[in-house]
Motif scaffolding. Sequence first.
Motif, mmCIF file in Angstrom:
data_model
loop_
_atom_site.group_PDB
_atom_site.id
_atom_site.type_symbol
_atom_site.label_atom_id
_atom_site.label_comp_id
_atom_site.label_asym_id
_atom_site.label_seq_id
_atom_site.Cartn_x
_atom_site.Cartn_y
_atom_site.Cartn_z
ATOM 1 N N ILE A 609 5.525 2.486 -2.296
ATOM 2 C CA ILE A 609 4.710 3.086 -1.239
ATOM 3 C C ILE A 609 4.578 4.579 -1.519
ATOM 4 O O ILE A 609 5.573 5.277 -1.712
ATOM 5 C CB ILE A 609 5.317 2.862 0.151
ATOM 6 N N ARG A 610 3.360 5.061 -1.511
ATOM 7 C CA ARG A 610 3.087 6.473 -1.756
ATOM 8 C C ARG A 610 2.678 7.138 -0.458
ATOM 9 O O ARG A 610 1.771 6.659 0.237
ATOM 10 C CB ARG A 610 1.968 6.616 -2.791
ATOM 11 N N ALA A 611 3.330 8.243 -0.124
ATOM 12 C CA ALA A 611 3.008 9.003 1.083
ATOM 13 C C ALA A 611 2.746 10.446 0.694
ATOM 14 O O ALA A 611 3.505 11.044 -0.078
ATOM 15 C CB ALA A 611 4.148 8.925 2.086
ATOM 16 N N GLU A 612 1.676 11.013 1.239
ATOM 17 C CA GLU A 612 1.313 12.396 0.962
ATOM 18 C C GLU A 612 0.893 13.085 2.253
ATOM 19 O O GLU A 612 0.303 12.448 3.135
ATOM 20 C CB GLU A 612 0.159 12.479 -0.039
ATOM 21 N N VAL A 639 -3.155 13.256 5.697
ATOM 22 C CA VAL A 639 -1.995 12.383 5.531
ATOM 23 C C VAL A 639 -2.488 11.092 4.889
ATOM 24 O O VAL A 639 -3.475 10.506 5.345
ATOM 25 C CB VAL A 639 -1.301 12.077 6.865
ATOM 26 N N THR A 640 -1.806 10.656 3.828
ATOM 27 C CA THR A 640 -2.209 9.454 3.111
ATOM 28 C C THR A 640 -1.010 8.546 2.898
ATOM 29 O O THR A 640 0.070 9.014 2.511
ATOM 30 C CB THR A 640 -2.819 9.803 1.741
ATOM 31 N N LEU A 641 -1.194 7.261 3.161
ATOM 32 C CA LEU A 641 -0.198 6.234 2.869
ATOM 33 C C LEU A 641 -0.886 5.144 2.061
ATOM 34 O O LEU A 641 -1.969 4.676 2.426
ATOM 35 C CB LEU A 641 0.379 5.632 4.152
ATOM 36 N N SER A 642 -0.264 4.725 0.965
ATOM 37 C CA SER A 642 -0.847 3.656 0.159
ATOM 38 C C SER A 642 0.256 2.905 -0.557
ATOM 39 O O SER A 642 1.327 3.456 -0.850
ATOM 40 C CB SER A 642 -1.853 4.214 -0.853
ATOM 41 N N SER A 652 -4.383 1.188 1.853
ATOM 42 C CA SER A 652 -4.423 2.650 1.848
ATOM 43 C C SER A 652 -4.955 3.137 3.189
ATOM 44 O O SER A 652 -5.938 2.605 3.709
ATOM 45 C CB SER A 652 -5.300 3.178 0.702
ATOM 46 N N THR A 654 -5.852 6.861 5.129
ATOM 47 C CA THR A 654 -6.030 8.305 4.959
ATOM 48 C C THR A 654 -6.554 8.903 6.248
ATOM 49 O O THR A 654 -7.581 8.460 6.772
ATOM 50 C CB THR A 654 -7.006 8.620 3.823
#
Length: 729
Positions: A609-612, A639-642, A652, A654
């Motif tokens: 899981i990628r969080a930004e 804010v992004t979650l994928s 994903s 965003t």
Amino acid sequence: MSLSFGVVPRSSNRLRAVAAVGVAMMLAGAIPDTAGAQETRPIVVRVVDAADASPLAGVELRLVDETGTVGPSTRTGSAGTARIRTAAVGATLSIRAVGYASRMVSVPLGASDSDTLSVRLEAVALSLDQMVITAARRPQRLTDAVVTTEVVSRREIENSGASDLASVLTEQTGVQLQGGHPSGAGVMLQGIGSERVLVMLDGQPLVGRISGNFDLSRIPTGMIERVEVVKGPQSTLYGSEAMGGVVNIVTRTADPDGWQAGATFLGGSNGRLDGSVSAGGGRGDWSGTLDLGMRQVHRAPGVASTAGALADRADVSAKARWEPASDRWAEFTVLRLDERQRWASSSMFDFADNVQSGARLSASKLFGEQRFTPTLHYSSFEHLARSSRTGTPIAGTGDRQVQRLMEAELLYAGRVGGLAVDAGLEARREMIESSDGRIAAGDDGDSASRTLHAVEPFAQFELGGDAWSVVPGARLTWNEQWGTAFTPRIAARWRATPALTLRLAAGQGFRAPGFKELYLQFTNESAGYAVYGNPDLRPEHSDNVTAGAEWSSGAVYARGQLFWNRLRDFIEARPLPDAAGEVLYGYANVEQGLTQGMDLEAGVVLGGIRAEAAYGWLSATDRLTDLPLLGRPTHSGRVTLSGGIPVLGRVSLTSVYTGRTPMERDEDTGAVTGERDSFLRLDARLARRLPFGSELSVGVDNVFDSRPDLWEGAIARHIYTALTFNVGR
């Protein structure tokens, strides 16, 4: 037979490589010649994501021998596989992919051409080993660039579900779209408007500005390998229009050892219908790509209302590459975009027919440590504006404008006396043609066209090495109309630790006055005003200081930028003394401005899981009045979650936030009289892999259908679904 291998630690890569080669050599001497004849053979490599075992396309594979010499590269196809032409048994394989940790693995002893070497790559928050070209006009690792470079990878573009470049950049921190019609969606960087941000295709400028804006929604995503964004003035390397920064669109390059093809079909609300097909591959020294696309939507870029709106686009792009050896290559690319737009205006319909064309022929040869790269580049843009009381334009009517750019360039990259040198010489010819008589006649009496010539030498020198570097540089531009401009810059990079890099740059940028600002001659008799160009205009200039820090350690990264821009001699239309009751306007170097702020960004990858998260703060003011500049939000964020979710697929989310923005002011006092409300937008997309290399995705842009007033462009909720097919390896 499938051979799965673990990861070789970075600290022992070279030792493992030497040991593996040594063992292979000893065994070769101890066994019969028939076995020795099998030391080198083709082998298939399959690369997958360690989190969900999904195949990874576009992964770069290179063989490394015992001396550290790397061989030619090949890339994995849509199935995540590639065939290495001369894999030495026991050799070391270098594996690189954007967004993943680079790996070195050993080709196993006893492997045959029927075996598949399976490699699992771990995702990283920020891939510092990925290659970029914009920061120095030559390939270099992201971590070695002296100016902060932001990269939007092919994988990120696909995960966004966007079919045009403007939609991709909407989700990037510190990037604001601005425009209106007929100019479309331009990009603003560091508070500096889109007319002062250079848009390039494979490092070459694209013409096609309307009212100063280059409409990024015109550019399809199908042909794009990645997008590199460098904020702040880059005029030292790229000349005019690079005051606010550059957006470099890097097109796809085919794998010379294989082939692949793909197709995407998308349908959505607002009459959206997209279709694209692509193919690429190579054999021997030759490789090439071909991309075709068609897009339709009942919206017009830069127009908030969808009533009567329509945009139809068709595009084709192709690239051919000849690379007989690693020290030389030649490449030819072509592009054509054809678009038809319509939107309602009061009781009328307005139409814009646009044709974007371009071609580039480039070659490169390495002589020892000196590389020379000559390039011929052509770019053109045709714009036809028409109006009608019906939804169909009237044939034979309208005002046509044509822009053309022809450029010859010679780049040099090498080492001189221990210094790394990047230098070049550009010669360009720009031309504009107009059918409506708006261009003032030249000395030859021609009122339909104007031509300008320019010559621009530039150079920068890099002192230092891996731990630190200082890069001074400068460009001198000569133009036959307005004279010369000198734009120096000095940039420095310090790798304080293997994970932390600090950067500092100070320099100047400039923008040359455009054809309309120099030669416009327009009278609107019904409205009672006229606008005239000024051939005595000087270039606009900016002074900039940018400081940045970048920290990346495997699954976590953080980076930030502080910037300060002083803007001077900006060109604006100003009232002139009245004549016979007519209101007259003329262009002059009168505006002064100041923009300052920061961009912060951080990300983490855990369990696939990628969080930004990102935040931008901007202050933009008129230096003469201390009043805020319009169209520039103070606060913005993302804010992004994928990541992959079992059963469902890849998800994903965003969320993009744009703060309150001053949009209107009183003409007499200058006070702000109208503000655009803050805008919180949530985009969601779900993609699931299907058999036979296909993928089904569904998405929603602006899930909650937020619609603040005074927004430039249609923003209503948009729902879509897409089906993608990929074949080949």
